[in-house]
Design a protein around this motif. Sequence first.
Motif, PDB file in Angstrom:
ATOM      1  N   LYS A   1       0.826  -1.230   0.003  1.00  0.00           N
ATOM      2  CA  LYS A   1      -0.169   0.122   0.039  1.00  0.00           C
ATOM      3  C   LYS A   1       0.720   1.094   0.150  1.00  0.00           C
ATOM      4  O   LYS A   1       0.401   2.485  -0.131  1.00  0.00           O
ATOM      5  CB  LYS A   1      -1.044   0.223   1.126  1.00  0.00           C
ATOM      6  CG  LYS A   1      -0.203  -0.003   2.349  1.00  0.00           C
ATOM      7  CD  LYS A   1      -1.466   0.251   3.654  1.00  0.00           C
ATOM      8  CE  LYS A   1      -0.611   0.265   5.204  1.00  0.00           C
ATOM      9  NZ  LYS A   1      -1.907   0.310   5.873  1.00  0.00           N
ATOM     10  N   LYS A   2       2.119   1.154   0.090  1.00  0.00           N
ATOM     11  CA  LYS A   2       3.090   2.252   0.033  1.00  0.00           C
ATOM     12  C   LYS A   2       3.171   3.101  -1.377  1.00  0.00           C
ATOM     13  O   LYS A   2       3.139   2.384  -2.337  1.00  0.00           O
ATOM     14  CB  LYS A   2       4.253   1.782   0.415  1.00  0.00           C
ATOM     15  CG  LYS A   2       5.382   3.098   0.692  1.00  0.00           C
ATOM     16  CD  LYS A   2       6.835   2.531   1.408  1.00  0.00           C
ATOM     17  CE  LYS A   2       7.536   1.778   0.193  1.00  0.00           C
ATOM     18  NZ  LYS A   2       8.749   1.367   0.890  1.00  0.00           N
ATOM     19  N   LYS A   3       3.168   4.326  -1.218  1.00  0.00           N
ATOM     20  CA  LYS A   3       3.450   5.101  -2.350  1.00  0.00           C
ATOM     21  C   LYS A   3       4.783   5.498  -2.539  1.00  0.00           C
ATOM     22  O   LYS A   3       5.232   6.384  -1.526  1.00  0.00           O
ATOM     23  CB  LYS A   3       2.536   6.271  -2.562  1.00  0.00           C
ATOM     24  CG  LYS A   3       1.048   5.959  -2.832  1.00  0.00           C
ATOM     25  CD  LYS A   3       0.143   6.956  -2.933  1.00  0.00           C
ATOM     26  CE  LYS A   3      -1.345   6.426  -3.020  1.00  0.00           C
ATOM     27  NZ  LYS A   3      -2.196   7.643  -3.311  1.00  0.00           N
ATOM     28  N   CYS A   4       5.580   5.051  -3.344  1.00  0.00           N
ATOM     29  CA  CYS A   4       7.000   5.391  -3.669  1.00  0.00           C
ATOM     30  C   CYS A   4       7.347   6.922  -3.770  1.00  0.00           C
ATOM     31  O   CYS A   4       6.522   7.336  -5.084  1.00  0.00           O
ATOM     32  CB  CYS A   4       7.687   4.500  -4.362  1.00  0.00           C
ATOM     33  SG  CYS A   4       7.552   2.734  -3.540  1.00  0.00           S
ATOM     34  N   ARG A   5       8.273   7.585  -3.532  1.00  0.00           N
ATOM     35  CA  ARG A   5       8.623   8.896  -4.207  1.00  0.00           C
ATOM     36  C   ARG A   5       9.871   8.824  -5.097  1.00  0.00           C
ATOM     37  O   ARG A   5       9.918   9.769  -5.859  1.00  0.00           O
ATOM     38  CB  ARG A   5       8.776   9.722  -3.089  1.00  0.00           C
ATOM     39  CG  ARG A   5       7.845   9.978  -1.797  1.00  0.00           C
ATOM     40  CD  ARG A   5       8.303  10.939  -0.725  1.00  0.00           C
ATOM     41  NE  ARG A   5       7.379  11.002   0.176  1.00  0.00           N
ATOM     42  CZ  ARG A   5       7.514  11.844   1.216  1.00  0.00           C
ATOM     43  NH1 ARG A   5       8.420  12.642   1.395  1.00  0.00           N
ATOM     44  NH2 ARG A   5       6.251  11.922   1.834  1.00  0.00           N
TER      45      ARG A   5
ATOM     46  N   GLN B   1      10.838   2.615  -6.101  1.00  0.00           N
ATOM     47  CA  GLN B   1       9.647   1.801  -6.721  1.00  0.00           C
ATOM     48  C   GLN B   1      10.078   0.674  -7.168  1.00  0.00           C
ATOM     49  O   GLN B   1       9.496  -0.358  -7.236  1.00  0.00           O
ATOM     50  CB  GLN B   1       9.156   2.947  -7.736  1.00  0.00           C
ATOM     51  CG  GLN B   1       7.835   2.267  -8.596  1.00  0.00           C
ATOM     52  CD  GLN B   1       6.792   1.881  -7.594  1.00  0.00           C
ATOM     53  OE1 GLN B   1       6.394   2.700  -7.037  1.00  0.00           O
ATOM     54  NE2 GLN B   1       6.366   0.716  -8.149  1.00  0.00           N
TER      55      GLN B   1
ATOM     56  N   ILE C   1      -3.870  -0.754  -9.170  1.00  0.00           N
ATOM     57  CA  ILE C   1      -3.254  -0.798  -8.202  1.00  0.00           C
ATOM     58  C   ILE C   1      -3.021  -2.449  -7.944  1.00  0.00           C
ATOM     59  O   ILE C   1      -3.807  -3.293  -8.105  1.00  0.00           O
ATOM     60  CB  ILE C   1      -4.150  -0.274  -6.874  1.00  0.00           C
ATOM     61  CG1 ILE C   1      -4.386   1.166  -7.014  1.00  0.00           C
ATOM     62  CG2 ILE C   1      -3.382  -0.712  -5.597  1.00  0.00           C
ATOM     63  CD1 ILE C   1      -5.448   1.919  -5.811  1.00  0.00           C
TER      64      ILE C   1
END
Length: 326
Positions: A133-137, A142, A165
């Motif tokens: 569920k993490k959103k990478c920066r 990623q 998703i």
Amino acid sequence: MITLSFPLYWPMLKHQYLIDHRVVFWHNLLIVFWITMNRYVKPFLRWAGGKRWLAEILQPIVSKRLNESNVYFEPFLGSGAMFFSLQPPKAHLSDLNGDLINTFQQLAENPNKVIEYLLSLPATKDRYYQERKKKCRTALTQAVRFIYLNRNCYGGLYRENRQGIFNVPYGGNGRDHKGICRDNTLLNASLILKEKNVKLLNCDFAISMDKAKEGDVIYCDPTYRKVSRKHFDRYGKDIFSWEDQERLANTAIEAFDRGALVIISNASGNGIRDLYPQGRVARLIRPKGLGPKNNPKSQVEYLFILDPLELWDEWNKMDGIKIHKI
């Protein structure tokens, strides 16, 4: 092919090892020598419908067609099993999945960082769902997340919901991300990607295939789930439709007319044979199954081959291949 049992451990964590740049240099040199002698590199991703078994069959005839000036195209990259087996002098590797292409790019450019980051992550159910569920920066994180989820998810599946998703549940088996860090699978793959003249592209298959010219080789493995005009699926938010099948056939025939060898893995039904009137078809049988337990029941797969040289006698000499007119 010579198979060497040569465990080479990559000491990455600074809190566990004191890294000397001279040790790193000689370690890399040793692995390059090992790869050169052995010429076998495993795909670092688990992938439903992977073609490691088929690569062994096709490698002799395809390698004969690829010299230093010819280009190998794989527009449905997946795990890249065919590429890693063939190891062509030049390659255009592409896929519609941007996260997949970014993962290959980051591994080619930053293998040490990818491995170090992966080794810091525990292979647990709780951490898996945190990463999912993490959103990478950054592109690097990623790529690490992509490999981590791939190695720890159920059955090595890649599946997205309609929002794009990733939604595969936790797998929890022994084939997690730690092993490919410690046995140098990741490092070996990185070295091959850098050693060869490889271009990585996030694009539709037609954009890549339109670049093929006389003497080039194209291998296509469009993902399908059911032999039906309504159920060709990329395992992503975008469905691989019947219109895509027709577009793939038209693009393949255009490349064939320019003198490229085109090989397509596909289902054989509902009019697909009719899409390749200039080609030949080979019927192959292999054990196949999705998920962690392989289906013992043999299933049929088909190769559609567009060969401008029409060397069908050579194709029929290949192990497990029998060529038929369409």
